[in-house]
Enzyme design. Structure first.
Site, PDB file in Angstrom:
ATOM      1  N   SER A 112     -10.148  -0.224   6.782  1.00  0.00           N
ATOM      2  CA  SER A 112      -9.468  -0.204   5.491  1.00  0.00           C
ATOM      3  C   SER A 112      -8.833  -1.517   5.061  1.00  0.00           C
ATOM      4  O   SER A 112      -8.323  -1.618   3.950  1.00  0.00           O
ATOM      5  CB  SER A 112      -8.407   0.907   5.474  1.00  0.00           C
ATOM      6  OG  SER A 112      -9.030   2.167   5.466  1.00  0.00           O
ATOM      7  N   SER A 155      -9.403   2.164   2.127  1.00  0.00           N
ATOM      8  CA  SER A 155      -8.180   2.760   1.594  1.00  0.00           C
ATOM      9  C   SER A 155      -7.118   1.738   1.189  1.00  0.00           C
ATOM     10  O   SER A 155      -6.178   2.085   0.481  1.00  0.00           O
ATOM     11  CB  SER A 155      -7.592   3.771   2.581  1.00  0.00           C
ATOM     12  OG  SER A 155      -7.088   3.140   3.732  1.00  0.00           O
ATOM     13  N   LYS A 179       0.856  -1.188   0.000  1.00  0.00           N
ATOM     14  CA  LYS A 179       0.000   0.000   0.000  1.00  0.00           C
ATOM     15  C   LYS A 179       0.891   1.237   0.000  1.00  0.00           C
ATOM     16  O   LYS A 179       1.889   1.298   0.734  1.00  0.00           O
ATOM     17  CB  LYS A 179      -0.900  -0.023   1.237  1.00  0.00           C
ATOM     18  CG  LYS A 179      -1.896   1.129   1.330  1.00  0.00           C
ATOM     19  CD  LYS A 179      -2.805   0.937   2.536  1.00  0.00           C
ATOM     20  CE  LYS A 179      -3.814   2.057   2.680  1.00  0.00           C
ATOM     21  NZ  LYS A 179      -4.751   1.830   3.814  1.00  0.00           N
TER      22      LYS A 179
END
Length: 544
Positions: free
Chosen positions: A272, A248, A176
Site C-alpha cells: 500500500s 490503500s 492517511k
C-alpha cells in the site's frame, strides 16, 4: 447462545476437519472432539472474544507475539543520532505559486526561515490546491483547516522569536485516514466507520506536531486499507485520471504527486506504499518493520504493518523518516534503531545487485556514481511467499475485525469482492496452519537475508510492483524505496504511464536505500515531473 445450544456431533466434526484438511480421526475420536468443542473450546473462545475482540481495528490489546526482522541480531549499541541534512541558503521564492507548490521540503524551509513566506501562506496555498482538484482526484476525506491555521500560526510565531524546530517546521502535510487525530474523524475509508472520532494522538502525529509540521488534511484510504476504493468513491491517479491511484495509501500518493501537499504519511501491509507510489510517479519509502511506531493507527497485521513517507524526492523521504522513526511505548514491535545517515553515505563504496527485471537505465545511472553494480538472484526455497502473506495478513485482519464480520457489517463494505470474500474464507484457516505459515515465513526470511549476505551486496534493485517481491519484502520486513524512472505517453495526450524501480536492502539498512535513491535522483529528473491534473480546474477537459 449457550455452548450447549450448538449442534456439534461426530458428523459435524468430520465435515469441519475435511474443510481444514485435517480429516484424520476415527468415529470415536470425532465424538470425543465434539464433546471437547462443546464443553471447553466454545466456552473459552467466547470468553476471550468478549474480552478483547471489540472495538474493531486492533487499536487495543496488542498481540504479545512479536516479529523481529533482525532475528535477535539488532545492533542498538550505537547511539541513535538524527540525520545531518543539508541547509539550503539563498533560495528565492518562485514567481508563481505553481512552482512554489512543487518545491522540496528543504527549499520550503529555506523560504520560511528567510521570511519570504509564512506557514500560514503555505497552508492557504496547499489547501486551495487540494480543493481545486479534489473533484477529480477524490483524495481528501477531511480538511483540518482550523487545526492547520492554529499550527501554522504557532509555527510562524516561533520563527519570529528565533526558534526553529527543524526541517519540517511550518511545512504542511497530510495523513492517511487510518491515523488518529483528536477532534477529527478517522474513518478508515469505510462507511461503517465514517463518523468515527478517535480522541487519541497517534505517535506519528505527535512526532510531526512536535517537529512543527502542519496537518492540513486526512487523506483517502481504501476501505479498511484495501486498494483505492473508499466510501467517497475511487481515488484517481494524477498522471492518468482514467485509472485509480491503486493501493490503500491512495490519497497520500495522489495528493503528493499533484503538488497538493509537500509530503504525506501512508502505510503498508502488502503493497500500500509501493503500489500507489509507483502508479502516481512519486518517491515512497516503506521502512524496515519496527522503524516507525504505530499506536492509534488502524491495524491489519501487527507483524507486517508499517508507516512511511510519501514524497516527491528521496531526500524528502529521509527528512520525514528521521522525524517519525523511533520507539513507541504502545507499539511493542517498534525500536530505536541506529541508521546510517543517508546524507553522508559514500555510495561509491557500495555494492548493489540488480535482479533480472531491473531497469538497466538505473543500473547505468548508479554506475555513473561509482556504485559497484553486480548481477543478483534472490534465492529461497519457499514455493510461494504469496500464500504465506495471505495466511498471515488475513488471519490477523480477521482477529482485528472479528466483531465487524460477526455483526454482518461486512455486508456494507464498499467492494464486496475484497475483504468480505477474503475474510470469510479465512475463518477456516486453523491455528495450527497459521503457525506453520509463520514457521515458513521464518525460513523465508533467513534464506533471503543469507542470500544478501552471501553475495556480499549492500542493496539490490528490481521491479517494485512484482507481487512476489512485494510479499517477500513485507514478510521479511525489508525496506524498499520506490523511485520514478520514466514516463510513457498515452495516445498523444498529456496523460502518462509511470515507470518505476525499487531499491531494496536487508532490514535496518534504510539509510542505504535512501542514499542510493538520492544518488540516482542527483543525475536524473524524473522525480521533478508534474502530472497534468495539476492544471485542471472547473470546466477543464478531464481527459486531455
Amino acid at each position: 447462545m449457550q455452548a450447549s445450544d450448538v449442534s456439534v456431533n461426530a458428523t459435524a466434526i468430520r465435515v469441519a476437519t475435511k474443510i481444514i484438511d485435517a480429516d484424520i480421526f476415527d468415529e470415536e475420536q470425532q465424538k470425543e472432539v465434539a464433546n471437547g468443542v462443546l464443553t471447553k473450546n466454545i466456552v473459552g473462545v467466547r470468553a476471550n472474544r468478549e474480552l478483547v475482540a471489540h472495538p474493531d481495528g486492533g487499536l487495543r490489546n496488542p498481540v504479545p507475539l512479536l516479529f523481529d526482522p533482525g532475528f535477535n541480531k539488532k545492533e542498538f549499541s550505537e547511539p541513535d543520532i538524527k540525520f545531518s541534512y543539508p541547509i539550503l541558503d539563498n533560495v528565492q521564492r518562485p514567481k508563481n505559486d505553481e512552482d512554489l507548490a512543487f518545491m522540496s521540503i528543504l527549499q520550503l524551509g529555506s523560504l520560511l526561515r528567510s521570511k519570504q513566506i509564512t506557514s500560514v501562506d503555505l497552508v492557504k496555498l496547499y489547501t486551495a490546491r487540494l480543493k481545486k482538484v479534489d473533484y477529480v482526484l477524490n483524495a481528501v476525506v477531511t480538511y483540518t483547516e482550523k487545526l492547520a491555521l492554529e499550527q501554522a500560526t504557532a509555527a510562524d510565531k516561533l520563527l519570529a522569536e528565533g526558534v526553529y524546530l527543524g526541517p519540517l517546521h511550518g511545512i504542511p502535510y497530510g495523513l492517511k485516514d487510518i491515523i488518529a487525530v483528536p477532534g477529527y474523524k478517522t474513518t478508515w475509508g469505510s462507511s461503517v466507520f465514517k463518523n468515527q472520532v478517535i480522541n487519541e494522538e497517534s505517535l506519528v502525529y505527535q512526532k510531526l506536531k512536535a517537529a512543527g509540521a502542519v496537518l492540513i488534511a486526512k487523506l483517502a484510504t481504501g476501505a479498511l486499507a484495501w486498494d483505492d476504493i473508499w466510501f467517497g468513491g475511487r481515488t484517481k491517479n494524477p498522471w492518468n485520471i482514467h485509472e485509480g491511484s491503486t493501493g490503500s495509501s491512495a490519497g497520500p500518493a495522489a495528493c503528493t504527486s499533484a503538488g497538493n501537499v509537500p509530503f504525506a504519511i501512508g502505510s503498508e501491509t502488502a503493497g500500500s506504499i509501493v503500489y500507489p507510489s509507483s502508479r502516481t510517479g512519486i518517491t515512497g519509502l516503506r521502512p524496515s518493520f519496527g522503524m516507525v511506531g504505530r499506536s492509534w493507527v488502524m491495524s491489519l497485521s501487527e507483524s507486517m504493518d508499517k508507516l512511511g513517507p510519501l514524497c516527491r524526492s528521496a531526500a524528502d523521504c529521509a527528512i520525514v523518516l528521521d522525524v517519525i522513526r523511533g520507539k513507541d511505548p504502545r507499539d511493542w514491535s517498534s525500536e530505536d534503531i541506529h541508521l546510517k545517515d543517508p546524507f553522508f553515505i559514500d555510495v561509491s563504496k557500495l555494492t548493489v545487485g540488480y535482479l533480472p527485471d531491473a531497469d538497466m537505465g538505473v543500473v547505468k545511472a548508479l554506475a555513473s556514481k561509482q556504485v559497484t553494480m553486480v548481477p543478483f538472484a534472490l534465492n529461497y526455497t519457499v514455493p510461494s511467499a504469496q500464500f504465506i502473506l495471505n495466511v498471515t495478513m488475513d488471519v490477523d485482519v480477521l482477529a482485528h475485525f472479528d466483531h465487524w464480520q460477526r455483526a454482518g457489517l461486512d455486508d456494507n463494505y464498499e467492494d464486496q469482492t475484497a475483504w468480505p470474500v477474503e475474510l470469510r474464507r479465512t475463518r477456516l484457516i486453523s491455528a495450527v496452519d497459521y503457525i506453520q505459515a509463520q514457521r515458513a515465513r521464518g525460513k523465508l526470511a533467513h534464506e533471503v537475508i543469507q542470500t544478501i549476505q552471501r553475495q556480499k551486496i549492500d542493496a539490490f534493485i528490481g521491479n517494485a510492483t512484482d507481487w512476489e517481491k512485494v510479499c517477500v519484502g513485507n514478510l521479511v520486513g525489508m525496506p524498499v524505496i520506490v523511485i520514478p524512472t520514466g514516463f510513457k505517453k498515452i495516445n498523444g495526450t498529456r496523460r502518462r504511464i509511470t515507470v518505476q524501480t525499487g531499491i531494496y536492502a536487508a532490514p535496518y539498512q534504510d539509510g542505504t536505500v535512501l542514499a542510493l535513491a538520492m544518488a540516482y535522483q542527483s543525475v536524473t529528473n524524473h522525480h521533478l515531473q508534474r502530472p497534468p491534473v495539476d492544471n485542471l480546474g472547473p470546466g477543464d477537459d478531464l481527459f486531455l
